[in-house]
Scaffold this motif. Structure first.
Motif, PDB file in Angstrom:
ATOM      1  N   ALA A   1       2.792   6.927  -6.515  1.00  0.00           N
ATOM      2  CA  ALA A   1       1.803   7.885  -7.011  1.00  0.00           C
ATOM      3  C   ALA A   1       2.260   9.317  -6.732  1.00  0.00           C
ATOM      4  O   ALA A   1       2.159  10.201  -7.591  1.00  0.00           O
ATOM      5  N   ILE A   2       2.780   9.526  -5.537  1.00  0.00           N
ATOM      6  CA  ILE A   2       3.249  10.860  -5.168  1.00  0.00           C
ATOM      7  C   ILE A   2       4.437  11.266  -6.033  1.00  0.00           C
ATOM      8  O   ILE A   2       4.494  12.390  -6.542  1.00  0.00           O
ATOM      9  N   SER A   3       5.360  10.355  -6.243  1.00  0.00           N
ATOM     10  CA  SER A   3       6.507  10.640  -7.106  1.00  0.00           C
ATOM     11  C   SER A   3       6.072  10.979  -8.528  1.00  0.00           C
ATOM     12  O   SER A   3       6.602  11.901  -9.152  1.00  0.00           O
TER      13      SER A   3
ATOM     14  N   VAL B   1       0.830  -1.206   0.000  1.00  0.00           N
ATOM     15  CA  VAL B   1       0.000   0.000   0.000  1.00  0.00           C
ATOM     16  C   VAL B   1       0.866   1.259   0.000  1.00  0.00           C
ATOM     17  O   VAL B   1       0.635   2.190  -0.770  1.00  0.00           O
ATOM     18  N   CYS B   2       1.879   1.253   0.852  1.00  0.00           N
ATOM     19  CA  CYS B   2       2.764   2.410   0.924  1.00  0.00           C
ATOM     20  C   CYS B   2       3.595   2.568  -0.329  1.00  0.00           C
ATOM     21  O   CYS B   2       3.805   3.685  -0.809  1.00  0.00           O
TER      22      CYS B   2
ATOM     23  N   GLU C   1      -4.446  14.064  -1.429  1.00  0.00           N
ATOM     24  CA  GLU C   1      -4.891  14.563  -2.727  1.00  0.00           C
ATOM     25  C   GLU C   1      -3.837  14.288  -3.802  1.00  0.00           C
ATOM     26  O   GLU C   1      -4.141  13.888  -4.925  1.00  0.00           O
ATOM     27  N   LEU C   2      -2.580  14.494  -3.422  1.00  0.00           N
ATOM     28  CA  LEU C   2      -1.467  14.260  -4.334  1.00  0.00           C
ATOM     29  C   LEU C   2      -1.381  12.780  -4.717  1.00  0.00           C
ATOM     30  O   LEU C   2      -1.218  12.436  -5.894  1.00  0.00           O
TER      31      LEU C   2
ATOM     32  N   PHE D   1       8.178  14.642   0.889  1.00  0.00           N
ATOM     33  CA  PHE D   1       6.914  13.919   1.060  1.00  0.00           C
ATOM     34  C   PHE D   1       7.140  12.497   1.554  1.00  0.00           C
ATOM     35  O   PHE D   1       6.339  11.966   2.316  1.00  0.00           O
ATOM     36  N   HIS D   2       8.242  11.902   1.129  1.00  0.00           N
ATOM     37  CA  HIS D   2       8.537  10.547   1.594  1.00  0.00           C
ATOM     38  C   HIS D   2       8.789  10.549   3.095  1.00  0.00           C
ATOM     39  O   HIS D   2       8.311   9.679   3.824  1.00  0.00           O
TER      40      HIS D   2
END
Lengths: 122, 122
Positions: free
Chosen positions: A19-21, A12-13, B104-105, B33-34
């Motif tokens: 996705a964030i990257s 999941v992480c 959201e990101l 963010f990580h």
DNA sequence: GAAAGTAGTTTCCTGTTGGAAACTATCAAA
DNA sequence: TTTGATAGTTTCCAACAGGAAACTACTTTC
């Protein structure tokens, strides 16, 4: 016994981080949000319009960033058959889907700024 | 007649753009963010824990990014009186307020990735 | 006494980002 | 025919971001 990652090793992480990257790489740089925000407000603008609207940007960066955004399907570019030729840039449907993210960013940034102001740091 | 900016010259837009720039400057870079995401999940972690959790980061960047985040009050650093000394990093209340933005990101990034996959580009 | 774990700092190097200025090219108006 | 508007591209350069490896410093365990 050698320790390993625990939290971020879960699938999941991993997916979330990826996705964030992804989002970050599409939206990184000094100008992307300014351009996208302007196009969301302005609907359709020419290259020179954008150059005037996006405060401080130069032709090189504007051109490059628009190419990036177009490649990622966030902005569309249409050459009009006018004389002299004009080019219309507008936000795509996909680009519009960034609105909640941009709003959240503006909201958080605004709240942060106000909190710093209250504390007298600025 | 020389044209001027119309859309982005309104005070509302100026403030919004400023807020976005603020948020971006605090959260820019490859690792913020990580690190924040890991600390939100993990509550309290030591330097070496973070080094293991944040895949690919090195000591220099971790140290530097943690200092940045601490300076901006998003992460707190506590030196424990243990032997050998350990340091506890955790997310602040203010840092927790980033959760909606991070969500959201991740949401947008995930949707983007799926849309690209559907189109067979990747 | 050597190894390994704690938490970093420092140095050196490379690749990327972004800005300024000059340049291309077409067309219209004065 | 010169000016100015359209839409960019190219070149050159400075600054910043980030990685690898070595190093500091302290303590505990083997």
């Amino acid at each position: 016994m050698k320790k390993n990652a625990i939290i971020n090793s879960t699938p999941v992480c991993q997916v979330r981080m990826q996705a964030i990257s992804d989002a970050m790489s599409l939206l990184s740089g000094k100008w992307k949000f300014h351009i996208l925000g302007t196009l969301i407000e302005g609907n359709t603008l020419g290259f020179m319009d954008l150059l005037r609207e996006v405060n401080g940007i130069g032709t090189k960066m504007l051109s490059k960033e628009l190419q990036d955004l177009e490649m990622n399907n966030l902005v569309s570019r249409t050459v009009k058959n006018t004389k002299p030729i004009t080019v219309e840039y507008s936000i795509t449907e996909y680009g519009k889907s960034l609105s909640p993210l941009i709003d959240e960013l503006a909201k958080w940034g605004g709240a942060y700024r106000r909190s710093v102001y209250k504390k007298g740091k600025n």
